[in-house]
Enzyme design. Structure first.
Site, PDB file in Angstrom:
ATOM      1  N   LYS A 111       0.833  -1.218   0.000  1.00 21.39           N
ATOM      2  CA  LYS A 111       0.000   0.000   0.000  1.00 21.39           C
ATOM      3  C   LYS A 111       0.860   1.256   0.000  1.00 21.39           C
ATOM      4  O   LYS A 111       0.461   2.275  -0.555  1.00 21.39           O
ATOM      5  CB  LYS A 111      -0.976  -0.024   1.182  1.00 21.39           C
ATOM      6  CG  LYS A 111      -2.031  -1.109   1.010  1.00 21.39           C
ATOM      7  CD  LYS A 111      -3.411  -0.724   1.476  1.00 21.39           C
ATOM      8  CE  LYS A 111      -4.407  -1.733   0.922  1.00 21.39           C
ATOM      9  NZ  LYS A 111      -5.721  -1.693   1.528  1.00 21.39           N
ATOM     10  N   LYS A 193      -3.509 -10.107  -7.150  1.00 23.56           N
ATOM     11  CA  LYS A 193      -4.841 -10.509  -6.681  1.00 23.56           C
ATOM     12  C   LYS A 193      -5.900  -9.526  -7.178  1.00 23.56           C
ATOM     13  O   LYS A 193      -5.589  -8.354  -7.420  1.00 23.56           O
ATOM     14  CB  LYS A 193      -4.863 -10.634  -5.154  1.00 23.56           C
ATOM     15  CG  LYS A 193      -4.987  -9.348  -4.406  1.00 23.56           C
ATOM     16  CD  LYS A 193      -5.470  -9.566  -2.960  1.00 23.56           C
ATOM     17  CE  LYS A 193      -5.671  -8.193  -2.346  1.00 23.56           C
ATOM     18  NZ  LYS A 193      -6.622  -8.117  -1.284  1.00 23.56           N
ATOM     19  N   LYS A 196     -10.534  -4.653  -5.239  1.00 20.99           N
ATOM     20  CA  LYS A 196     -11.701  -3.820  -5.513  1.00 20.99           C
ATOM     21  C   LYS A 196     -11.351  -2.364  -5.792  1.00 20.99           C
ATOM     22  O   LYS A 196     -12.152  -1.630  -6.355  1.00 20.99           O
ATOM     23  CB  LYS A 196     -12.757  -3.942  -4.413  1.00 20.99           C
ATOM     24  CG  LYS A 196     -12.320  -3.530  -3.007  1.00 20.99           C
ATOM     25  CD  LYS A 196     -13.532  -3.583  -2.070  1.00 20.99           C
ATOM     26  CE  LYS A 196     -13.286  -4.203  -0.727  1.00 20.99           C
ATOM     27  NZ  LYS A 196     -12.160  -3.714   0.066  1.00 20.99           N
TER      28      LYS A 196
END
Ligand code: AQP
Length: 330
Positions: A111, A193, A196
């Site tokens: 992140k 992965k 969203k």
């Protein structure tokens, strides 16, 4: 009955990855466990959110979880920031968490790379808040996808460390990771992965995507050279990811999936994956859309559920405050 805890971030509409890796297990567990499920809005603000959008998303994600139909008898479904005990326990636990432990978290590294302009302290201490979420409800099990394994391990270490000092204050939780679907990959880059918050919507199937969008995205999914539908995550990661989605959506095994599409080529296979995903999501999407039309109803439910969650969390927080020597609140 054992207790299960899990949460989902309202950063965007959940994807079929969130559903196959987590939400469908939330529903299954609600038949056998006391379940505490949360829309973790305080986790979501570790990344900058537009306030109006965040409010909208929280209701949408809440509605989507309800639409998956966990057993209401055994389930508490609440919004994390509505229960103040999370923030308080998180602060307490941050004093029992080592800098080096947090520094090893791969999600923090990922992140930070994605949000290089906003590497804030919340992003770094995120796993402590997650440990507080879980430990506040005396959770025995935590249904998660594989990406959350490292955070759960840390929550266990924090609980064990705390118990080592003060006695058995916390239940030490176990992860529950599904055998298939624990890591659904991006449709456009099967090495990553499905996420969203992916800036390219072609990479994911949102749980609120229309039938046309679901089928189009599957048809455009990256596959591999060759034309045979064969499960081989190393040589054929794209096809294998689509096979996993198809197999779970239809309830078939990977072997059955392979033989269903023997000799048919990628085109027909990809359309069938889209149709299977749509068939699975359609009833959920319809129920969620009805709920989203009634924000006042949703807000009433959230208020009631926050009280139910508070009733479970508060005694645990009192237990913690007492053992570490904080005076009781009058
Ligand atoms: N691709 C995935 N496959 C299987 N399971 C997944 N989960 C997430 N992505 C996949 C599981 O879904 C639950 C809720 O996830 P989250 O909202 O806490 O956030 P996340 O893991 O960071 O998921 P995203 O989709 O990648 O969200 P953003 O974009 O907000 O960071 C977890 O149990 C997770 O394991």
């Amino acid at each position: 009955m054992k207790t299960a805890f899990s949460g989902i971030q309202p950063t965007a509409i959940p994807t079929i990855g969130n559903y196959l890796g987590a939400l469908r297990n939330w529903v299954a567990l609600s038949k056998t466990h006391r379940c505490v499920y949360s829309v973790v809005d305080m986790h979501a603000i570790t990344v900058r959110q537009d306030p109006e959008n965040l409010r909208k998303r929280v209701r949408e994600v809440y509605a989507l979880i309800l639409a998956c139909e966990p057993d209401p008898e055994n389930t508490v479904l609440y919004v994390q920031s509505h229960v103040a005990a999370h923030a308080e326990l998180s602060w307490i636990l941050s004093n029992y968490t080592m800098f080096g432990e947090l520094n090893r978290m791969t999600q923090f590294k990922d992140k930070s790379a994605k949000h290089a302009d906003n590497i804030n302290a919340g992003l770094f201490t995120y796993p402590v808040l997650q440990a507080a979420d879980i430990l506040l409800y005396d959770a025995d099990v935590v249904p998660i996808g594989e990406d959350q394994k490292q955070h759960l391990e840390l929550a266990r270490d924090i609980a064990l460390r705390f118990n080592g000092i003060y006695g058995n204050v916390f239940v030490v939780p176990e992860p529950m990771i599904p055998k298939t679907g624990a890591r659904i990959m991006s449709l456009l880059d099967p090495a990553r992965k499905m996420d969203k918050s992916d800036p390219n919507p072609g990479g994911y199937i949102s749980m609120l995507d229309s039938r046309d969008a679901v089928i189009t995205k599957c048809r455009r999914a990256v596959t591999d050279s060759g034309s045979d539908v064969r499960y081989d995550p190393v040589e054929k990661p794209g096809v294998s990811n689509l096979m996993t989605i198809y197999a779970i959506c239809t309830g078939k095994t990977l072997e059955e999936t392979e033989s269903d599409f023997a000799g048919s080529g990628y085109g027909a296979f990809k359309t069938a994956v889209g149709e299977a995903a749509d068939a699975l999501l359609d009833p959920i999407r319809r129920r969620a859309q009805t709920l989203i039309q009634s924000p006042t109803h949703l807000d009433r439910l959230m208020a009631r559920e926050a009280e139910r969650a508070h009733a479970v969390a508060d005694p645990v927080l009192r237990r913690v405050r007492e053992v570490i020597g904080l005076l009781p609140r009058k």
